[in-house]
Structures are given as structure tokens and as C-alpha cells.
Design a protein around this motif. Structure first.
Motif, PDB file in Angstrom:
ATOM      1  N   LEU A  59     -12.424  26.307 -15.110  1.00 14.92           N
ATOM      2  CA  LEU A  59     -13.290  24.876 -15.694  1.00 14.92           C
ATOM      3  C   LEU A  59     -12.176  24.613 -16.936  1.00 14.92           C
ATOM      4  O   LEU A  59     -11.902  25.448 -17.728  1.00 14.92           O
ATOM      5  CB  LEU A  59     -14.588  25.046 -16.352  1.00 14.92           C
ATOM      6  CG  LEU A  59     -15.592  25.530 -15.027  1.00 14.92           C
ATOM      7  CD1 LEU A  59     -16.979  25.436 -15.905  1.00 14.92           C
ATOM      8  CD2 LEU A  59     -15.479  24.199 -13.875  1.00 14.92           C
ATOM      9  N   PRO A  60     -11.975  23.361 -17.167  1.00 16.54           N
ATOM     10  CA  PRO A  60     -10.944  23.022 -18.381  1.00 16.54           C
ATOM     11  C   PRO A  60     -11.977  23.101 -19.758  1.00 16.54           C
ATOM     12  O   PRO A  60     -12.994  22.735 -19.520  1.00 16.54           O
ATOM     13  CB  PRO A  60     -10.526  21.563 -17.852  1.00 16.54           C
ATOM     14  CG  PRO A  60     -11.519  21.067 -17.444  1.00 16.54           C
ATOM     15  CD  PRO A  60     -12.179  22.059 -16.450  1.00 16.54           C
ATOM     16  N   SER A  61     -11.071  23.475 -20.729  1.00 19.37           N
ATOM     17  CA  SER A  61     -11.591  23.150 -21.917  1.00 19.37           C
ATOM     18  C   SER A  61     -11.749  21.760 -22.239  1.00 19.37           C
ATOM     19  O   SER A  61     -11.275  20.741 -21.620  1.00 19.37           O
ATOM     20  CB  SER A  61     -10.965  23.870 -23.126  1.00 19.37           C
ATOM     21  OG  SER A  61      -9.464  23.112 -23.222  1.00 19.37           O
ATOM     22  N   VAL A  62     -12.591  21.328 -23.046  1.00 20.51           N
ATOM     23  CA  VAL A  62     -12.575  20.026 -23.542  1.00 20.51           C
ATOM     24  C   VAL A  62     -11.304  19.434 -24.118  1.00 20.51           C
ATOM     25  O   VAL A  62     -10.991  18.170 -23.700  1.00 20.51           O
ATOM     26  CB  VAL A  62     -13.554  19.873 -24.685  1.00 20.51           C
ATOM     27  CG1 VAL A  62     -13.720  18.460 -25.335  1.00 20.51           C
ATOM     28  CG2 VAL A  62     -15.016  20.171 -24.451  1.00 20.51           C
ATOM     29  N   ALA A  66      -9.348  16.372 -22.207  1.00 19.06           N
ATOM     30  CA  ALA A  66      -8.667  15.000 -22.924  1.00 19.06           C
ATOM     31  C   ALA A  66      -7.264  14.921 -22.897  1.00 19.06           C
ATOM     32  O   ALA A  66      -6.914  13.699 -22.533  1.00 19.06           O
ATOM     33  CB  ALA A  66      -9.141  15.470 -24.487  1.00 19.06           C
ATOM     34  N   LYS A  67      -6.681  15.980 -22.767  1.00 22.51           N
ATOM     35  CA  LYS A  67      -5.143  15.924 -22.445  1.00 22.51           C
ATOM     36  C   LYS A  67      -4.743  15.346 -21.062  1.00 22.51           C
ATOM     37  O   LYS A  67      -4.167  14.616 -20.875  1.00 22.51           O
ATOM     38  CB  LYS A  67      -4.408  17.043 -22.759  1.00 22.51           C
ATOM     39  CG  LYS A  67      -4.369  17.648 -24.149  1.00 22.51           C
ATOM     40  CD  LYS A  67      -3.761  18.888 -24.310  1.00 22.51           C
ATOM     41  CE  LYS A  67      -3.760  19.501 -25.743  1.00 22.51           C
ATOM     42  NZ  LYS A  67      -3.328  20.897 -25.746  1.00 22.51           N
ATOM     43  N   ILE A  68      -5.454  15.884 -20.097  1.00 24.64           N
ATOM     44  CA  ILE A  68      -5.282  15.488 -18.886  1.00 24.64           C
ATOM     45  C   ILE A  68      -5.827  13.702 -18.647  1.00 24.64           C
ATOM     46  O   ILE A  68      -5.017  13.151 -18.017  1.00 24.64           O
ATOM     47  CB  ILE A  68      -6.154  16.153 -17.865  1.00 24.64           C
ATOM     48  CG1 ILE A  68      -5.537  17.538 -17.577  1.00 24.64           C
ATOM     49  CG2 ILE A  68      -6.347  15.596 -16.424  1.00 24.64           C
ATOM     50  CD1 ILE A  68      -6.252  18.655 -16.937  1.00 24.64           C
ATOM     51  N   ALA A  69      -6.841  13.311 -19.207  1.00 26.36           N
ATOM     52  CA  ALA A  69      -7.221  12.024 -19.276  1.00 26.36           C
ATOM     53  C   ALA A  69      -5.987  11.135 -19.872  1.00 26.36           C
ATOM     54  O   ALA A  69      -5.615   9.963 -19.378  1.00 26.36           O
ATOM     55  CB  ALA A  69      -8.401  11.869 -19.962  1.00 26.36           C
ATOM     56  N   LYS A  70      -5.320  11.688 -21.036  1.00 25.18           N
ATOM     57  CA  LYS A  70      -4.544  10.884 -21.814  1.00 25.18           C
ATOM     58  C   LYS A  70      -3.277  10.667 -20.842  1.00 25.18           C
ATOM     59  O   LYS A  70      -2.839   9.562 -20.592  1.00 25.18           O
ATOM     60  CB  LYS A  70      -4.231  11.555 -22.891  1.00 25.18           C
ATOM     61  CG  LYS A  70      -4.907  11.154 -24.005  1.00 25.18           C
ATOM     62  CD  LYS A  70      -4.360  11.855 -25.411  1.00 25.18           C
ATOM     63  CE  LYS A  70      -5.425  11.271 -26.546  1.00 25.18           C
ATOM     64  NZ  LYS A  70      -4.987  11.944 -27.857  1.00 25.18           N
ATOM     65  N   LEU A  82     -17.271  15.242 -17.669  1.00 24.95           N
ATOM     66  CA  LEU A  82     -17.242  15.990 -16.309  1.00 24.95           C
ATOM     67  C   LEU A  82     -17.104  17.202 -16.718  1.00 24.95           C
ATOM     68  O   LEU A  82     -17.509  18.260 -15.998  1.00 24.95           O
ATOM     69  CB  LEU A  82     -16.058  15.541 -15.478  1.00 24.95           C
ATOM     70  CG  LEU A  82     -16.251  13.979 -14.535  1.00 24.95           C
ATOM     71  CD1 LEU A  82     -15.120  13.785 -14.110  1.00 24.95           C
ATOM     72  CD2 LEU A  82     -17.678  14.336 -13.668  1.00 24.95           C
ATOM     73  N   ALA A  83     -16.022  17.739 -17.420  1.00 23.95           N
ATOM     74  CA  ALA A  83     -15.625  19.003 -17.859  1.00 23.95           C
ATOM     75  C   ALA A  83     -16.954  19.749 -18.657  1.00 23.95           C
ATOM     76  O   ALA A  83     -17.306  20.816 -18.177  1.00 23.95           O
ATOM     77  CB  ALA A  83     -14.687  19.126 -18.927  1.00 23.95           C
ATOM     78  N   LEU A  84     -17.605  19.092 -19.473  1.00 25.57           N
ATOM     79  CA  LEU A  84     -18.786  19.620 -20.262  1.00 25.57           C
ATOM     80  C   LEU A  84     -19.873  19.717 -19.139  1.00 25.57           C
ATOM     81  O   LEU A  84     -20.928  20.799 -19.140  1.00 25.57           O
ATOM     82  CB  LEU A  84     -19.463  18.617 -21.277  1.00 25.57           C
ATOM     83  CG  LEU A  84     -18.430  18.743 -22.527  1.00 25.57           C
ATOM     84  CD1 LEU A  84     -18.993  17.636 -23.323  1.00 25.57           C
ATOM     85  CD2 LEU A  84     -18.628  20.047 -23.278  1.00 25.57           C
ATOM     86  N   GLN A  85     -20.239  18.798 -18.232  1.00 24.72           N
ATOM     87  CA  GLN A  85     -21.057  18.861 -17.232  1.00 24.72           C
ATOM     88  C   GLN A  85     -21.025  20.024 -16.341  1.00 24.72           C
ATOM     89  O   GLN A  85     -21.935  20.890 -15.886  1.00 24.72           O
ATOM     90  CB  GLN A  85     -21.236  17.633 -16.208  1.00 24.72           C
ATOM     91  CG  GLN A  85     -22.556  17.512 -15.622  1.00 24.72           C
ATOM     92  CD  GLN A  85     -23.644  17.550 -16.408  1.00 24.72           C
ATOM     93  OE1 GLN A  85     -23.974  16.600 -17.099  1.00 24.72           O
ATOM     94  NE2 GLN A  85     -24.706  18.534 -16.262  1.00 24.72           N
ATOM     95  N   ASP A  86     -19.927  20.449 -16.212  1.00 23.03           N
ATOM     96  CA  ASP A  86     -19.482  21.514 -15.097  1.00 23.03           C
ATOM     97  C   ASP A  86     -19.680  22.930 -15.753  1.00 23.03           C
ATOM     98  O   ASP A  86     -20.327  23.790 -15.435  1.00 23.03           O
ATOM     99  CB  ASP A  86     -18.021  21.662 -14.706  1.00 23.03           C
ATOM    100  CG  ASP A  86     -17.456  20.433 -13.797  1.00 23.03           C
ATOM    101  OD1 ASP A  86     -18.411  19.795 -12.955  1.00 23.03           O
ATOM    102  OD2 ASP A  86     -16.411  20.410 -13.470  1.00 23.03           O
TER     103      ASP A  86
END
Length: 100
Positions: A59-62, A66-70, A82-86
Motif C-alpha cells: 500500500l502506498p503511503s499518503v 500524493a506524488k503519484i497523483a501529481k 484510496l490509499a487511506l481506505q486501503d
């Protein structure tokens, strides 16, 4: 009067399971028709890390979400959610993360 069935996120989740960070990442890559190797390079991670993220093994860190989203030029809130929900799902905590 229509007999068309409405198909929303609840129906999708019942049929295919919950939307996860990994599934969203895989879907984004497939829609863009990018190989796993090239997508990993674009994200600045290894192909094996990308594979682990897509399969939900990691699971990715927050911060990573965020970096991936950017990099994808996508809204950070959605990918962080999505990351937090996972993370909550993995901890077997039945909370829903809402985006304000």
C-alpha cells in the motif's frame, strides 16, 4: 418510463469488489496503454514496486499517493482517499474516508 438499471459505485463494488488504489492505478495505466515498465519509469519507481501496488501487495503511503497523483495530473484527494481506505481495510477497520 425507463427500465434502465442505474449503475453506480455501489453496484460496481458489489460486482467487482471495492475500488482500491491498486485497481485505480492499473486501470489508469491500461487506459493510457502504457507498459508496466514505462509507467513505473514515469512514476519514478521500480517495475516490481508498481506491480506490488497494482496487485495490492503493498500500500502506498499518503505522500507516495500524493506524488503519484501529481505525476498523473490527477486530483490528489482522490488518490490519497484510496490509499487511506486501503489502509483501513487492511487493518479490518470499517470506516469510510470521505473527501471534502
Amino acid at each position: 418510463m425507463t427500465t434502465e438499471k442505474k449503475y453506480g459505485s455501489a453496484e460496481l463494488a458489489k460486482e467487482y469488489g471495492p475500488l482500491t488504489f491498486g485497481r485505480a492505478l492499473w486501470s489508469h495505466r491500461k487506459c493510457e496503454e502504457i507498459s508496466q515498465k514505462d509507467f513505473a519509469k514515469m512514476l519514478g519507481i521500480s517495475a516490481s514496486s508498481l506491480c506490488d501496488l497494482e496487485k495490492g501487495r503493498k500500500l502506498p503511503s499518503v505522500n507516495r499517493a500524493a506524488k503519484i497523483a501529481k505525476i498523473l495530473n490527477e486530483p490528489e484527494k482522490i488518490w490519497i482517499r484510496l490509499a487511506l481506505q486501503d489502509m483501513l481495510r487492511e487493518a479490518d477497520l470499517r470506516y469510510e474516508v470521505s473527501v471534502a
